[in-house]
Design a protein around this motif. Structure first.
Motif, PDB file in Angstrom:
ATOM      1  N   ARG A 142     -62.912 -29.188 -49.720  1.00  7.09           N
ATOM      2  CA  ARG A 142     -62.274 -27.870 -49.790  1.00  7.09           C
ATOM      3  C   ARG A 142     -60.998 -27.954 -50.618  1.00  7.09           C
ATOM      4  NH1 ARG A 142     -61.963 -25.027 -43.983  1.00  7.09           N
ATOM      5  NH2 ARG A 142     -61.507 -23.231 -45.301  1.00  7.09           N
ATOM      6  N   ALA A 143     -60.802 -26.972 -51.486  1.00  2.00           N
ATOM      7  CA  ALA A 143     -59.589 -26.941 -52.302  1.00  2.00           C
ATOM      8  C   ALA A 143     -58.432 -26.494 -51.421  1.00  2.00           C
ATOM      9  CB  ALA A 143     -59.772 -25.979 -53.461  1.00  2.00           C
ATOM     10  N   PRO A 144     -57.321 -27.204 -51.475  1.00  2.04           N
ATOM     11  CA  PRO A 144     -56.189 -26.816 -50.649  1.00  2.04           C
ATOM     12  C   PRO A 144     -55.494 -25.566 -51.188  1.00  2.04           C
ATOM     13  CG  PRO A 144     -55.581 -28.686 -52.008  1.00  2.04           C
ATOM     14  CD  PRO A 144     -57.048 -28.420 -52.253  1.00  2.04           C
ATOM     15  N   ILE A 145     -54.645 -25.011 -50.346  1.00  2.00           N
ATOM     16  CA  ILE A 145     -53.908 -23.799 -50.716  1.00  2.00           C
ATOM     17  C   ILE A 145     -53.109 -24.024 -51.998  1.00  2.00           C
ATOM     18  CG2 ILE A 145     -51.935 -22.401 -49.980  1.00  2.00           C
ATOM     19  CD1 ILE A 145     -53.147 -22.536 -47.107  1.00  2.00           C
ATOM     20  N   TRP A 146     -52.502 -25.206 -52.161  1.00  2.00           N
ATOM     21  CA  TRP A 146     -51.711 -25.409 -53.385  1.00  2.00           C
ATOM     22  C   TRP A 146     -52.564 -25.320 -54.639  1.00  2.00           C
ATOM     23  CZ3 TRP A 146     -53.718 -29.700 -55.655  1.00  2.00           C
ATOM     24  CH2 TRP A 146     -54.009 -30.841 -54.893  1.00  2.00           C
ATOM     25  N   ALA A 147     -53.823 -25.685 -54.532  1.00  2.00           N
ATOM     26  CA  ALA A 147     -54.697 -25.579 -55.706  1.00  2.00           C
ATOM     27  C   ALA A 147     -54.977 -24.110 -56.018  1.00  2.00           C
ATOM     28  CB  ALA A 147     -55.994 -26.335 -55.456  1.00  2.00           C
ATOM     29  N   ALA A 148     -55.202 -23.324 -54.978  1.00  2.00           N
ATOM     30  CA  ALA A 148     -55.444 -21.902 -55.183  1.00  2.00           C
ATOM     31  C   ALA A 148     -54.203 -21.223 -55.760  1.00  2.00           C
ATOM     32  CB  ALA A 148     -55.838 -21.254 -53.862  1.00  2.00           C
ATOM     33  N   ARG A 149     -53.039 -21.638 -55.284  1.00  2.63           N
ATOM     34  CA  ARG A 149     -51.797 -21.032 -55.771  1.00  2.63           C
ATOM     35  C   ARG A 149     -51.586 -21.289 -57.262  1.00  2.63           C
ATOM     36  NH1 ARG A 149     -48.405 -23.084 -50.632  1.00  2.63           N
ATOM     37  NH2 ARG A 149     -48.434 -21.157 -49.444  1.00  2.63           N
ATOM     38  N   HIS A 150     -52.028 -22.433 -57.706  1.00  2.00           N
ATOM     39  CA  HIS A 150     -51.714 -22.819 -59.083  1.00  2.00           C
ATOM     40  C   HIS A 150     -52.960 -22.902 -59.959  1.00  2.00           C
ATOM     41  CE1 HIS A 150     -47.596 -23.409 -57.873  1.00  2.00           C
ATOM     42  NE2 HIS A 150     -48.055 -24.044 -56.815  1.00  2.00           N
TER      43      HIS A 150
END
Lengths: 144, 542
Positions: free
Chosen positions: A132-140
């Protein structure tokens, strides 16, 4: 095996895991059971022949099995990782994140509670072994 | 300061829903108390002597006026009109009903707060320097790094059932105002040339086996901070002792393996983890850091009028230099003589929120010494702030004095305690307020724990007091020479313990030895370190 919960398409291994010491002595065995004190890394040279790794949780509060699971997934293990023992519904989402794809608890899981538990977290803060992609990946705009 | 985005908000909202479900299953009898316990602990809910206690996380001790008002409302709506600020820079409420706990968490979530991982065997709320972002001596504001680690550690799946609780502190100056080396991991942000990095100190702690953390890495590049932390935790999760709860903290592992062997294992794990790409990108740290970097309005550099001696005393005791001209950090004492250390009423919380807005930028901090800081006060208006504090019982000019006592809740609230802490703190503060020696004694950090778990940090007090149970009566041991600061040390027991009256006398006796023996400019701790235990023992037991 009535209670076995799996997230895999392949057929389950047909015999339960043996101890790590026994497994290392049996070149044809394809299933092993890890106890909390076992070193999961001892299995790394043998991953190719493994179909099932059972990770035992004698008590739910002993979290060594979480690390064992991640270590095996990080080493490229693609067979079944099954959590067995004192595995409670409130742990299964975290276990899944650490790479478990089979659950065979001592006490049966309530199906409704299980469904809620797996569906609950729509996002995660950190990468683990579940891809699963972490939130920081989604943010950036990155992928994990 | 940090603001939640939709992701952060969704995470705390989800947690509230999860806890509501768990509490419901417990109330319906579908979860046993044994099964419910680790779940409620992960949400800060303890079963105490009289009721449930709920501990709310205040990440790195920073909150704003709106959040402080919400804490006041919670005190009114769910407790008895007050709250208790803790040595972990958190707040706890002592009179909570299980049926209402989920609603309380929902109220917290509305103001970007939570009780996630404030207890249980997991990574706890991360603490920091209460003057972060304001102190002149920091190389950087340590809070963005603490926030990065907060997110990494929140619901970390691998570390959800550690051998024992795990506490991390992050500071960024040589001065240590956060007891960094008495944490499971203490991180100091340091500068090497143009690059920032993190110094890792691992295996400190208080409790029944106090240890000062050794440095295991002088410089972790800042873009590997999370990865190195993960390596430290994985080695601990795999190899920390689980056979004995009292030997399960990481300090025992580091001690038994030796710092060199622990470090070797961490470095090996670190090298492996670096290949996995688990570190958040620099852009994420930049996103967080920008929120802590709100510019303050330029303020006129005007030294306050010190003609009022009471104000001058408060200014000397309760303020700290600010890095910007025209600003100063002010400490509001939650240690009125005879009060309960760290307690504040709902009305006091609301007043502090109002004052933070009127005299600063709306920000407040909780100190690990259980006081409240307004970090950015305009110097020219300092007198106005002080004038508003006194009528509310918040004006005590006693920071870092013998009256500024850290005390755990003790036997008055805690199911683990062997002895009462609060009444002893009250008697000692009253004694020194009455004999007028508080000012003469200067900096004197006194810390009281009601049992060997050391929540009152007695090992780290210049004077420490440990309450024990001796054949059914409360008995108090006296320790001298501890420090939690950059000159960290562990206190030593003077000898046989005292009863409640005796310990107050003993503290006074120790201060008399200091006043007699001290050299010019020496604090109590300095004198003790120079002359040693013997003169104190002679006076106490001779």
């Amino acid at each position: 095996m009535a209670e076995l919960l799996r997230f895999r398409a392949d057929e389950p291994a047909d015999h339960p895991g043996i101890t790590v010491d026994a497994f290392l002595d049996q070149p044809d065995a394809d299933a092993v059971r890890i106890e909390p004190g076992d070193d999961a890394r001892a299995l790394i040279p043998h991953l190719a022949r493994l179909r099932l790794v059972e990770v035992n949780f004698p008590i739910f509060g002993d979290g060594r099995g979480y690390s064992s699971a991640r270590i095996l997934r990080e080493a490229g293990y693609g067979g079944e990782l099954r959590a067995v023992g004192d595995v409670l519904v409130d742990q299964i989402a975290a276990l899944r994140r650490c790479g478990f794809d089979g659950f065979d608890p001592d006490q049966p899981l309530d199906p409704a509670d299980t469904e809620i538990a797996f569906a609950r977290w729509s996002a995660v803060y950190q990468p683990a072994a579940d891809g699963r992609a972490p939130i920081w990946a989604a943010r950036h705009g990155e992928t994990a | 300061m940090y603001r939640y985005d939709d992701y952060d908000q969704a995470m705390v909202d989800t947690r509230v829903a999860e806890f509501r479900d768990q509490a419901r299953r417990r109330l319906e009898g579908r979860l046993s108390e044994d099964q419910f316990k680790p779940l409620r602990l992960m949400n800060g809910l303890y079963l105490q002597l009289h009721a449930y206690m709920l501990r709310v996380a205040i990440p790195y001790g920073t909150l704003d006026a709106r959040q402080m008002r919400a804490l006041a409302d919670i005190a009114d709506n769910y407790d008895r009109g007050y709250g208790h600020f803790t040595t972990r820079q958190n707040i706890q409420y002592n009179w909570i009903k299980l049926e209402e706990a989920a609603n309380l968490l929902a109220d917290l979530a509305k103001v970007e707060m939570h009780a996630i991982q404030t207890s249980g065997n997991c990574i706890r709320n991360i603490s920091s320097d209460h003057f972060a972002g304001a102190a002149a001596d920091e190389v950087a504001d340590p809070r963005p790094y603490a926030e990065l680690l907060r997110q990494w550690s929140s619901f970390h799946p691998e570390f959800s059932a550690l051998p024992r609780k795990f506490k991390i502190a992050v500071i960024a100056s040589e001065r240590d105002r956060a007891a960094m080396r008495l944490h499971d991991i203490g991180i100091r942000i340091v500068r090497r040339g143009d690059a920032l990095g993190a110094q890792f100190w691992v295996g400190g702690g208080m409790g029944r086996t106090p240890m000062v953390a050794p440095c295991i890495r002088e410089f972790v590049p800042i873009d590997q901070l999370v990865t190195y932390s993960e390596a430290c935790l994985r080695v601990y999760n795999r190899h920390g002792r689980r056979d004995n709860k009292f030997k399960a903290r990481i300090k025992i592992l580091v001690h038994e393996l030796g710092a060199a062997e622990y470090t070797r294992q961490v470095e090996e794990e670190f090298a492996h983890l670096l290949t996995l790409g688990i570190e958040p990108p620099a852009a994420e740290l930049a996103r967080i850091a920008a929120m802590f970097d709100e510019p303050l309005e330029p303020a006129e550099s005007a030294a306050p009028d010190r003609s009022d001696p009471d104000f001058a005393l408060w200014m000397d005791r309760n303020t700290h230099p600010h890095k910007l001209p025209g600003y100063i950090s002010a400490v509001i004492s939650l240690k009125p003589v005879g009060g309960i250390p760290g307690d504040a009423t709902a009305d006091q919380m609301r007043l502090m929120a109002d004052l933070a807005e009127r005299y600063g930028n709306g920000e407040l901090r909780v100190t690990h010494t259980q006081n409240i800081v307004l970090p950015h006060v305009r110097q020219a208006e300092l007198h106005g702030l002080w004038s508003a504090l006194e009528p509310a019982g918040l004006g005590a000019a006693n920071i870092d004095t013998v009256e500024d006592i850290i005390a755990c809740p003790g036997l008055d609230y805690c199911s683990l305690a062997n002895a009462r802490s609060i009444p002893v703190a009250q008697r000692i503060a009253e004694r020194f307020a009455a004999n007028g020696r508080t000012a003469v004694l200067g900096e004197l950090k006194l810390k009281i724990s009601g049992c060997i778990n050391a929540c009152g940090h007695h090992h780290a007090g210049h004077i420490g007091i440990l309450g024990v149970d001796r054949k059914g009566t409360e008995n108090y041991q006296l320790l001298l020479g501890g420090s939690e600061a950059e000159d960290v040390s562990l206190g030593k027991i003077t000898g046989p313990g005292f009863d409640e009256t005796g310990i107050v006398d003993a503290v006074e006796t120790a201060t008399k030895v200091y006043l007699k023996e001290r050299d010019e400019g020496e604090r109590f701790l300095d004198t003790y370190r120079r002359i040693g235990m013997e003169p104190f023992k002679a006076a106490l037991y001779g």
